[in-house]
Scaffold this motif. Structure first.
Motif: not given
Length: 682
Positions: A273-277
């Motif tokens: 939820h804390r990165i863009v993957y």
């Protein structure tokens, strides 16, 4: 609150696509000053480590969600706020370093120096102090041993190559700052250079599967644009795709690597939820597209088959020359679910126009590709009127199609529909400003319409993007002659001479046009005479500019005469130039004698009466110059008269042999020549 942001933003694209009002309300709230002010006020009242961690994570999620909604300016402050709350120290600076193995001296390299706050840790996850098993994080692909590039930038200062670890939260913040660089800068090589240091700093840490995978993927996307790094980039994406599957592949060739060393879902999703993957199928599709772009079409087709992307499968098989397999896929899909795109693909494979027509009818007259493909087929068959009709319809249905507009412009020029052609190519350059061929065609149409003022800027734009097109240079040469741009015309002549003498692939460039060269000589000298006639002195700017232009014309004539040595008109123009600028009688005489030799080699025995008359006239002029007494001593005058006598007698003898005329039956110029010869014999 943080989990709530992710839950709404993480439902998938379908939620936002199906409910625009929900999407807009969420975006408006996230970008409102109210939320920003609340987060800032809460950040000033932090008491313990856990609240600091939660607040920084929340700000990070808000910034990422703003980025999802394309609100990049509104998301940027949240990234910075997350960094401040977390206590992460970041400095973007430069240090001496080396990027290649053969680089001896260090050059200035961009670097991100980052340090986590003292005492900061993963309080929510409870992982502080645990030993990380690096075998269970994704494997970083290496360069081929023959590749000159280092795996990462090697700095001259050894301390910069070994850096302290960062917390996983700070790693996510660095990735968000890298994302912000991407969002707020144009997509070019400079932006990639600015993003790379952030990724290199994150990749120094291998304590989280998701964060490390994200950094590797982003690095691969950047490196895929580099010739030296493209191979590693594709292999890295392949490794990231393979790690989702427990099977033997090229990047995980043992059971231990494929199964035992892989992390479970709980570990993988810890910081999602804390990165863009992207999702697994998104990475897989990206890999297939990159394989296809590199020409690895069979592997790309296999990937697209797994994803049921049948249109891409058909395209790969078609480009790979496997039309039979492509046709089997298309016919199977048509039986299962007939679509306009599949019928158009079948038309591409079979070269039958009926399938394009069926595709067009099935789409209700909305699938522009079918009509455009039908137009191209008719163009290839020579049915230009039929192609014209198809492309007019196709461009009406889909105006944002540069290739369709270009074909419409091309076929319109064939049909002499220049108004339509100009409109079509204008659409092309509006949509693709760097299309040099479209600009060249716009210029050609204006030339045909006798509008050099409009043709000039179009031709300049075409040459700005591709200067090696000699046809455009020829068009620009004639346009400059019409507009009186003599300096640019001379430049065009020099460029064409460079192409002709230095590039073996451009031997079909035509020789210089006599009218152009003579026109440049006449007009530049005339412009200089006008300046002198107006009473402007030699110190004036106009005079200096005109003299400079004349000098350039002289250089041009020298180059042309060195390339084209057997054409009499070249030396005639050179002689006129030297004579009118009073560059010395010796230079004029030298050019006239070369004209005489060129004419003598062509006219005798060829039955060219006009050429012989011209030769006689030239001989009279040369003899007259030799017979001048002004400024000459007795000995010099005697030698000059001897030269004139020899030249005149030689021409008269050849005239008698050519025509066998009797005295009194010569032409006007021949009579003058006989008179001169008589004077010299006295």
């Amino acid at each position: 609150f943080g989990n709530g942001v992710w839950r709404v933003g993480g439902e998938g694209e379908k939620v936002y696509a199906d409910n625009t009002s929900v999407s807009k309300s969420i975006g408006d709230y996230l970008t409102s000053p109210l939320l920003s002010s609340r987060l800032k006020s809460m950040s000033t009242s932090l008491l313990d480590e856990r609240r600091r961690y939660v607040m920084a994570s929340t700000c990070l999620e808000v910034g990422i969600t703003c980025s999802y909604f394309k609100a990049h300016k509104q998301g940027k402050p949240f990234f910075e706020l997350a960094r401040v709350i977390s206590g992460l120290e970041v400095e973007v600076t430069g240090r001496l370093g080396r990027k290649t193995k053969f680089q001896e001296e260090g050059k200035a390299q961009m670097i991100v120096i980052a340090k986590s706050r003292e005492g900061g840790g993963e309080v929510e996850q409870g992982t502080k102090g645990e030993k990380v098993d690096e075998k269970k994080v994704p494997k970083s692909a290496s360069f081929d041993p023959d590749n000159p590039m280092h795996e990462s930038t090697q700095f001259v200062d050894p301390s910069l190559n070994t850096v302290p670890p960062l917390t996983t939260l700070d790693q996510c913040i660095l990735l968000s700052l890298c994302l912000d660089v991407k969002n707020t800068n144009p997509s070019d090589g400079l932006t990639a250079t600015q993003m790379t240091p952030y990724l290199e700093r994150v990749l120094k840490n291998k304590d989280d599967w998701m964060i490390y995978s994200t950094a590797l993927l982003e690095r691969s996307w950047l490196e895929s644009e580099s010739n030296h790094k493209r191979e590693r980039a594709v292999l890295q994406i392949q490794a990231l795709v393979d790690q989702h599957e427990e099977k033997l592949t090229i990047t995980q060739s043992t059971y231990k690597a494929a199964v035992e060393d892989s992390k479970g879902a709980e570990e993988r999703l810890k910081n999602v939820h804390r990165i863009v993957y992207p999702p697994r199928w998104g990475i897989k599709r990206d890999l297939g597209e990159r394989y296809a772009a590199m020409g690895i079409l069979t592997s790309a087709a296999e990937i697209f088959t797994e994803l049921h992307l049948w249109d891409e499968v058909v395209e790969c098989y078609t480009h790979a020359g496997r039309k039979q397999q492509a046709e089997e896929v298309v016919r199977r899909e048509i039986e299962r679910n007939p679509t306009p795109r599949m019928y158009a693909a079948l038309g591409d494979i079979t070269d039958e126009e009926d399938y394009y027509r069926k595709s067009w009818e099935l789409s209700g007259g909305k699938y522009a590709r079918a009509m455009a493909a039908m137009g191209r087929m008719r163009f290839d068959k020579g049915d230009f009127r039929g192609c014209y009709d198809c492309m007019v319809v196709a461009t009406k249905v889909k105006p944002l199609s540069p290739s369709a507009w270009f074909l419409l412009g091309s076929v319109s020029m064939r049909l002499k529909e220049f108004k339509t052609a100009l409109s079509a190519f204008s659409h092309v350059v509006q949509q693709v400003p760097e299309d040099c061929d479209a600009w060249a065609n716009v210029g050609s149409i204006h030339i045909h319409n006798k509008n050099p003022e409009s043709a000039y800027p179009a031709l300049c734009e075409s040459l700005r993007f591709r200067r090696q097109n000699w046809r455009v240079w020829i068009n620009k040469l004639y346009v400059c002659m019409d507009l009186g741009k003599w300096d640019e015309a001379v430049q065009a002549v020099h460029t064409l001479l460079d192409f002709k003498t230095q590039n073996s692939t451009m031997k079909d460039i035509p020789d210089m046009d006599e009218r152009v060269v003579r026109g440049l000589v006449t007009e530049t000298i005339k412009a200089l005479e006008v300046v002198l006639r107006d009473g402007k002195g030699k110190d004036s700017g106009d005079y200096k500019a005109k003299i400079k232009t004349c000098e350039r014309v002289g250089e041009m004539l020298g180059r042309i005469s060195s390339v084209v040595k057997t054409e009499a008109w070249v030396w005639e123009a050179y002689a006129e130039f030297n004579e009118r600028l009073m560059r010395g009688e010796t230079k004029v005489m030298d050019c006239l004698m070369k004209v005489h030799r060129c004419l003598s080699a062509k006219v005798w025995g060829a039955g060219d009466d006009e050429g012989i008359e011209k030769l006689c006239k030239l001989t009279v002029k040369i003899c007259g110059m030799h017979m001048k007494e002004e400024g000459r001593g007795e000995q010099e005058l005697k030698q000059s008269r001897a030269k004139a006598k020899f030249l005149a007698r030689n021409v008269v003898k050849k005239l008698e042999k050519e025509f066998e005329f009797k005295k009194g039956e010569e032409g006007e110029e021949a009579k003058k020549l006989v008179v001169i010869l008589g004077e010299l014999d006295e």
